[in-house]
Design a protein around this motif. Structure first.
Motif, PDB file in Angstrom:
ATOM      1  N   THR A  23      62.428  23.721   3.246  1.00 44.13           N
ATOM      2  CA  THR A  23      63.354  22.280   3.455  1.00 44.13           C
ATOM      3  C   THR A  23      62.865  21.156   2.678  1.00 44.13           C
ATOM      4  O   THR A  23      63.405  20.534   1.860  1.00 44.13           O
ATOM      5  CB  THR A  23      63.352  22.217   4.921  1.00 44.13           C
ATOM      6  OG1 THR A  23      63.806  23.432   5.374  1.00 44.13           O
ATOM      7  CG2 THR A  23      64.358  20.913   4.849  1.00 44.13           C
ATOM      8  N   ASP A  24      61.387  21.093   2.347  1.00 49.01           N
ATOM      9  CA  ASP A  24      60.961  19.715   1.813  1.00 49.01           C
ATOM     10  C   ASP A  24      61.064  19.774   0.470  1.00 49.01           C
ATOM     11  O   ASP A  24      61.359  18.894  -0.528  1.00 49.01           O
ATOM     12  CB  ASP A  24      59.481  19.552   2.398  1.00 49.01           C
ATOM     13  CG  ASP A  24      59.350  19.137   3.731  1.00 49.01           C
ATOM     14  OD1 ASP A  24      60.143  18.739   4.379  1.00 49.01           O
ATOM     15  OD2 ASP A  24      58.169  19.531   4.218  1.00 49.01           O
ATOM     16  N   ARG A  27      64.544  19.221  -0.535  1.00 44.98           N
ATOM     17  CA  ARG A  27      65.003  17.764  -0.526  1.00 44.98           C
ATOM     18  C   ARG A  27      64.581  17.180  -1.714  1.00 44.98           C
ATOM     19  O   ARG A  27      65.231  16.369  -2.473  1.00 44.98           O
ATOM     20  CB  ARG A  27      64.309  17.217   0.792  1.00 44.98           C
ATOM     21  CG  ARG A  27      64.904  15.835   0.946  1.00 44.98           C
ATOM     22  CD  ARG A  27      63.925  15.239   1.915  1.00 44.98           C
ATOM     23  NE  ARG A  27      64.295  15.707   3.411  1.00 44.98           N
ATOM     24  CZ  ARG A  27      65.219  15.240   4.266  1.00 44.98           C
ATOM     25  NH1 ARG A  27      66.153  14.302   3.810  1.00 44.98           N
ATOM     26  NH2 ARG A  27      65.529  15.916   5.143  1.00 44.98           N
ATOM     27  N   ASP A 103      65.702  17.401   8.692  1.00 46.40           N
ATOM     28  CA  ASP A 103      65.085  18.835   8.344  1.00 46.40           C
ATOM     29  C   ASP A 103      66.318  19.956   8.896  1.00 46.40           C
ATOM     30  O   ASP A 103      66.696  20.962   8.395  1.00 46.40           O
ATOM     31  CB  ASP A 103      63.797  19.238   8.651  1.00 46.40           C
ATOM     32  CG  ASP A 103      62.895  18.660   7.710  1.00 46.40           C
ATOM     33  OD1 ASP A 103      63.452  17.880   6.871  1.00 46.40           O
ATOM     34  OD2 ASP A 103      61.850  18.558   8.177  1.00 46.40           O
TER      35      ASP A 103
END
Length: 125
Positions: A23-24, A27, A103
């Motif tokens: 997820t990070d 992003r 998230d």
């Protein structure tokens, strides 16, 4: 043209799985890929439009014709929406997606992509 349905289906599963697991990284990639410039953002609207038109043509080779046509029309509408950017709504949505979405929201979007990808692959048979 079933190969195109398989390609988009498997690609959707792969990207959705990547969004769920990383997820990070996703992003930060979106922040680099989606520009702050509205002209560049408008040009990105061409991508879902072209993919949607090709998906619409490919839908006639699938077994779930109605579902595939509806999905392709949604892709085309998304491309037109991003390209036209009425009242700066696409820009505001892009800003929200980059800066304010949690998230959980990213993971939920990834889950939806995985499910839609599986359905598209099964509809291509």
């Amino acid at each position: 043209m079933t190969w195109y349905l398989y390609l988009l289906g498997f690609l959707s599963v792969a990207v959705g799985g990547y969004i769920i697991l990383y997820t990070d990284e996703t992003r930060s990639y979106f922040k680099k890929f989606i520009s702050e410039d509205e002209k560049k953002l408008r040009l990105l609207g061409i991508i879902p439009f072209i993919l949607g038109v090709l998906f619409f043509i490919s839908a006639f080779w699938g077994s779930a014709l109605t579902f595939l046509i509806i999905l392709s029309l949604l892709m085309i509408a998304k491309g037109i929406f991003i390209f036209l950017n009425p009242n700066g709504m696409a820009k505001a949505l892009s800003d929200w997606w980059q800066n304010k979405a949690s998230d959980r929201t990213y993971r939920f979007a990834g889950l939806i992509m995985v499910i839609l990808g599986i359905v598209v692959v099964s509809a291509a048979q």
